[in-house]
Design a protein around this motif. Structure first.
Motif, short mmCIF file in Angstrom:
data_model
loop_
_atom_site.label_atom_id
_atom_site.label_comp_id
_atom_site.label_asym_id
_atom_site.label_seq_id
_atom_site.Cartn_x
_atom_site.Cartn_y
_atom_site.Cartn_z
N LEU A 256 -6.78 -3.28 -26.38
CA LEU A 256 -5.72 -2.76 -25.46
C LEU A 256 -5.38 -2.57 -24.40
O LEU A 256 -4.80 -3.24 -23.13
N HIS A 257 -6.36 -1.93 -23.47
CA HIS A 257 -6.10 -1.22 -22.43
C HIS A 257 -6.58 -2.47 -21.32
O HIS A 257 -5.75 -3.01 -20.28
N TRP B 149 -9.97 -0.08 -28.70
CA TRP B 149 -9.11 0.45 -27.73
C TRP B 149 -9.18 0.12 -25.54
O TRP B 149 -8.38 -0.05 -25.10
N LYS C 261 -0.09 2.56 -29.21
CA LYS C 261 -1.54 2.37 -29.37
C LYS C 261 -2.84 2.71 -29.07
O LYS C 261 -3.80 3.22 -29.32
N MET C 262 -2.61 2.73 -27.30
CA MET C 262 -3.35 3.77 -26.63
C MET C 262 -3.72 5.25 -27.37
O MET C 262 -4.28 5.77 -27.25
N SER C 263 -2.66 5.16 -26.79
CA SER C 263 -2.41 7.57 -27.08
C SER C 263 -3.47 7.73 -28.56
O SER C 263 -4.14 9.00 -29.13
N TYR D 164 -3.44 -4.48 -21.52
CA TYR D 164 -2.33 -3.56 -20.57
C TYR D 164 -2.55 -4.11 -18.93
O TYR D 164 -1.09 -3.48 -18.28
N GLU E 91 1.10 1.19 -25.40
CA GLU E 91 0.72 2.91 -24.80
C GLU E 91 0.77 3.41 -25.89
O GLU E 91 0.22 4.46 -25.74
N GLU F 75 -6.86 7.22 -28.66
CA GLU F 75 -7.65 8.61 -27.95
C GLU F 75 -7.57 9.23 -28.76
O GLU F 75 -8.42 10.33 -29.18
#
Length: 252
Positions: free
Chosen positions: A204-205, A201, A230-232, A208, A228, A235
C-alpha cells in the motif's frame, strides 16, 4: 419672546449680549437630617476600643528618666541573711567508724586492659593536590557489591511477582480452555501474521508513493483517502501484534 436671528455678516452680531443666568434648583435636603445627625452624635463613642475616654495626665515630677524602662533587679534588704536556695539535700557525711571493705580480689588484668591497641586506619585515597582524602569503600574505585553472596541473583520480590504472574496466566488459560470460545495464537502464527501485515503495508505504501501530486478530481481524492485509511489501520494492527505477546482469537 424669541430673539431675532441675523445673518453671520450682520453688524448686530457685534453688540455684546448679556449672558443668560441659569438658576439651579435648590439642593435636596431630607427632613430627617437633623434627627440622623443627633442620633449619630449620641452613638458616636459607644464602640470605642482605643482605651478609656478620659486619661489622667501625668504629674510634672514624674518625667521620663534614662534607663527607667529597663527591668531592675529586686533590691536587697540588709536584714535578710543569705540562705541556700537549693532544694536538694547533700548526702550525709561519712561516719568516722565507717571503714571500707577490705580483701576484695578480682581476676581482671589491669595491665592488659590498659594497653593501647592501635586502630587500623580505613583505606582511603587522595584525589587532590591539597591532600583531600576519600574513603575507598564508597568511592566506587574498589569492588564492593560484587563481593556479596546474593550478587547477580534475582531479588525475592521479583521472584514472587513472576510466580504470581505465571499462576494468573495458567488460571486464565485453564478458564479459556473450559469455555472453548477463544484460541491462543502460537508464536509461529503471530510471526506469520505480523510479516503478512507488514508486507501488505509495504504494498500500500508503494502504491501511495506512486499517486500523482495533483489530486484535481474526486476519484483521485477518494483513492488517496482510502489508501491512507488502510495504511493507518494496518499500522494499528502491527503495533497491537508487537505490543502483546499473548493474543486470543475466536475459535470457530
Amino acid at each position: 419672546m424669541s430673539e431675532a436671528i441675523y445673518p453671520h455678516e450682520s453688524v448686530y452680531n457685534c453688540i455684546p449680549k448679556e449672558p443668560d443666568e441659569i438658576k439651579k434648583p435648590p439642593r435636596y435636603v431630607s427632613k430627617y437630617r437633623p434627627a440622623v445627625i443627633l442620633e449619630h452624635k449620641l452613638t458616636k463613642d459607644a464602640k470605642k476600643t482605643m482605651g478609656p475616654q478620659k486619661l489622667e495626665l501625668p504629674s510634672p515630677d514624674k518625667y521620663l528618666k534614662k534607663h527607667s524602662k529597663q527591668p531592675q533587679p529586686p533590691q536587697k534588704s540588709e536584714d535578710v541573711h543569705k540562705t541556700c536556695t537549693s532544694t536538694m539535700r547533700k548526702p550525709p557525711v561519712t561516719a568516722r567508724n565507717n571503714n571500707p571493705l577490705m580483701g576484695i580480689q578480682t581476676k581482671r588484668d589491669f595491665l592488659q586492659t590498659t594497653v593501647m591497641v592501635p586502630k587500623k586506619p580505613k583505606a582511603s585515597c587522595v584525589n587532590t593536590k591539597k591532600g583531600h582524602k576519600q574513603l575507598l569503600e564508597n568511592s566506587g574505585l574498589v569492588p564492593k557489591y560484587i563481593m556479596k553472596k546474593d550478587y547477580g541473583e534475582v531479588p525475592e520480590y521479583l521472584r514472587q511477582r513472576n510466580e504470581a504472574e505465571r499462576k494468573a496466566k495458567e488460571e486464565h488459560e485453564h478458564f479459556v480452555k473450559e469455555q472453548k470460545v477463544m484460541k491462543e495464537l502460537s508464536d509461529e502464527e503471530q510471526l506469520a501474521t505480523l510479516e503478512g501485515l507488514k508486507k501488505k503495508w509495504d504494498e500500500l505504501h508503494h502504491e501511495y508513493q506512486g499517486l500523482p501530486l495533483l489530486t484535481d478530481t474526486l476519484s483521485k481524492k477518494d483513492h488517496k483517502i482510502r489508501l491512507e485509511e488502510k495504511m493507518s489501520q494496518l499500522e494499528k494492527d502491527i503495533s497491537f501484534f508487537e505490543r502483546f505477546k499473548t493474543i486470543y482469537i475466536p475459535d470457530n
